[in-house]
Enzyme design. Structure first.
Site, PDB file in Angstrom:
ATOM      1  N   TRP A 251       0.867  -1.182   0.000  1.00  0.00           N
ATOM      2  CA  TRP A 251       0.000   0.000   0.000  1.00  0.00           C
ATOM      3  C   TRP A 251       0.906   1.235   0.000  1.00  0.00           C
ATOM      4  CZ3 TRP A 251      -1.975   2.638   4.866  1.00  0.00           C
ATOM      5  CH2 TRP A 251      -3.000   3.550   4.582  1.00  0.00           C
TER       6      TRP A 251
ATOM      7  N   ASP B 252      -0.866  -5.144   9.426  1.00  0.00           N
ATOM      8  CA  ASP B 252      -1.866  -4.225   8.893  1.00  0.00           C
ATOM      9  C   ASP B 252      -3.021  -5.087   8.398  1.00  0.00           C
ATOM     10  OD1 ASP B 252      -3.350  -2.221   7.731  1.00  0.00           O
ATOM     11  OD2 ASP B 252      -1.766  -1.486   6.423  1.00  0.00           O
TER      12      ASP B 252
ATOM     13  N   LYS C  40     -13.481  -1.479   4.914  1.00  0.00           N
ATOM     14  CA  LYS C  40     -13.922  -2.455   3.914  1.00  0.00           C
ATOM     15  C   LYS C  40     -14.960  -3.424   4.479  1.00  0.00           C
ATOM     16  CE  LYS C  40     -10.719  -0.937   1.001  1.00  0.00           C
ATOM     17  NZ  LYS C  40      -9.899  -0.044   1.835  1.00  0.00           N
TER      18      LYS C  40
END
Length: 453
Positions: A178, A259, A295
């Site tokens: 990311w 993460d 999400k």
């Protein structure tokens, strides 16, 4: 009598009134001159503050919005869409919202610095498992954050200030990762490097390259790991590979930083998607976790997240956690004072209600199931078309994103010829595909691949 031939002193010497008037005029002229004169040069000229490049992803979104073609396809942004390409508010979120609105005691007072207690405690159980040894032994402290981004930042800030090693402190990210990881860690003064992750040859995990780099990293390095549904590749390690990684990280005394942004969204199974983190905790690692609810709850704009610090089992573990919590609170206070309430209240309402929790799990299965269907459909259509290359990686990968293997040239051709918007590295958001556009996209890919061979 005064001599008429001599001028009167009244005309040769200024009276007090005249002198005052003259001074006022000079002052006014000075003020006007100052206003007319150019201002001093800025302290922030181009050599000091250069123009920053536009964020690539948000620039892509803007280009998509400007496109007026009726067939345009948005595969850039990482947000779930239903089969009609519309944002989907989870039904369970709507129910939680209704419950909150009808609560007569609801107010808009500040939350505590660490956030909503019911939310942080439920978040611990979700990510670690309700029977986690770390929870039973009270080796965990958690703070509500500004989604996953805020959790990564808080963790990086804490490590930058307090994590000391005998070697140069360096954070290692997967290649690719990311993009925001680089900026967040750089902004707090932590150096970073990468470890191999994605194999362009197999379009899968380069496990040998990954483990070799982690083994070569200086002892005590910070290893940032995607817990599941790796962004941007969609390639995850197997459980056996995770076990080998844990052994290697323990051997090198590295510090794991997980993460996790897709728990439950990747496979539809919360425990399966949380397996890697739970395994590391069971092995007694001291570690950090950045947790996002964007999400898996669809709370993208509500910025609900959580940061967890887990210390190793030891006689002073609770004392360690107390001290760490006190410093995390100071860092949080100096940056946001306290986190926003709405998203956390929504998530907390669902997480702490067994009936709503079960419905949420069904919503997760619906989202992950639709994405799996699109993976199968895209692969099938590309193989039916005989598109050059192999496409099994589309279904081998998992989660919101797929690393297609398309080159930048092919990506730009797709945008120019077919109005398909995706990042230049070939990543697509599978959620942007649906039964109405998947065939169009497959044909566009086939055309672009053949044209660039």
């Amino acid at each position: 009598m005064p001599d008429p031939a001599k001028p009167s002193l009244a005309f040769t010497s200024a009276s007090p009134a005249a002198s005052s008037s003259h001074s006022s005029s000079n002052l006014r002229l000075s003020q006007i001159s100052t206003q007319i004169a150019p201002m001093a040069a800025t302290a922030f000229d181009a050599s000091t503050v250069p123009q920053a490049p536009e964020d690539a992803l948000f620039g892509l979104m803007a280009a998509y919005r400007r496109d007026t073609d009726s067939n345009k396809v948005d595969l850039g942004i990482g947000a779930y869409r239903d089969d009609n390409a519309k944002p989907w508010v989870l039904p369970v979120v709507k129910k939680a919202d209704e419950i909150l609105r009808k609560d007569p005691d609801l107010n808009h007072e500040y939350l505590p610095i660490a956030g909503l207690p019911d939310f942080t405690s439920a978040s611990q159980k979700l990510v670690l498992g309700g029977d986690s040894p770390a929870l039973k032994e009270k080796r965990v402290t958690s703070l509500q954050t500004i989604s996953g981004t805020g959790a990564v930042h808080l963790g990086a800030l804490f490590l930058a200030k307090f994590y000391k090693t005998n070697t140069e402190r360096t954070a290692y990210f997967s290649d690719p990762t990311w993009p925001n990881h680089f900026q967040i860690f750089s902004n707090v003064g932590l150096q970073h490097k990468t470890y191999p992750y994605f194999s362009k040859k197999t379009k899968g995990l380069d496990f040998d390259g990954m483990t070799s780099a982690i083994e070569s990293a200086p002892e005590g390095s910070i290893i940032v790991l995607h817990a599941c549904a790796h962004n941007p590749t969609g390639v995850d390690a197997t459980q056996d590979q995770w076990k080998k990684l844990a052994g290697l990280i323990r051997k090198k005394k590295h510090f794991p930083f997980f993460d996790t942004a897709y728990q439950g969204f990747a496979s539809g199974d919360l425990a399966q998607d949380g397996w890697a983190i739970r395994y590391f905790v069971e092995q007694g690692f001291e570690l950090c976790i950045a947790q996002s609810y964007a999400k898996n709850f669809g709370l993208y704009g509500e910025r609900a997240g959580c940061f967890h610090f887990v210390t190793s089992p030891a006689s002073d573990a609770q004392e360690v956690v107390t001290r760490v919590a006190s410093q995390l609170a100071i860092l949080q206070r100096s940056e946001i004072s306290n986190p926003p309430a709405y998203g956390a209240r929504i998530a907390s309402t669902v997480l702490n209600n067994p009936e709503l929790f079960k419905e949420w799990e069904a919503n997760l299965r619906e989202m992950s199931g639709r994405i799996k269907e699109m993976r199968s459909a895209l692969r099938s259509k590309l193989e039916e078309l005989g598109t050059p290359g192999t496409w099994n990686h589309i279904t081998d990968q998992i989660g919101m994103f797929s690393f297609t293997g398309l080159t930048e040239e092919q990506v730009l051709k797709l945008r120019e010829d077919s109005h398909v918007y995706m990042t230049k590295n070939g990543r697509i958001s599978m959620a942007g595909l649906n039964t109405h556009n998947v065939e169009y996209f497959a044909k566009a890919v086939d055309k672009a691949v053949r044209a660039t061979q």
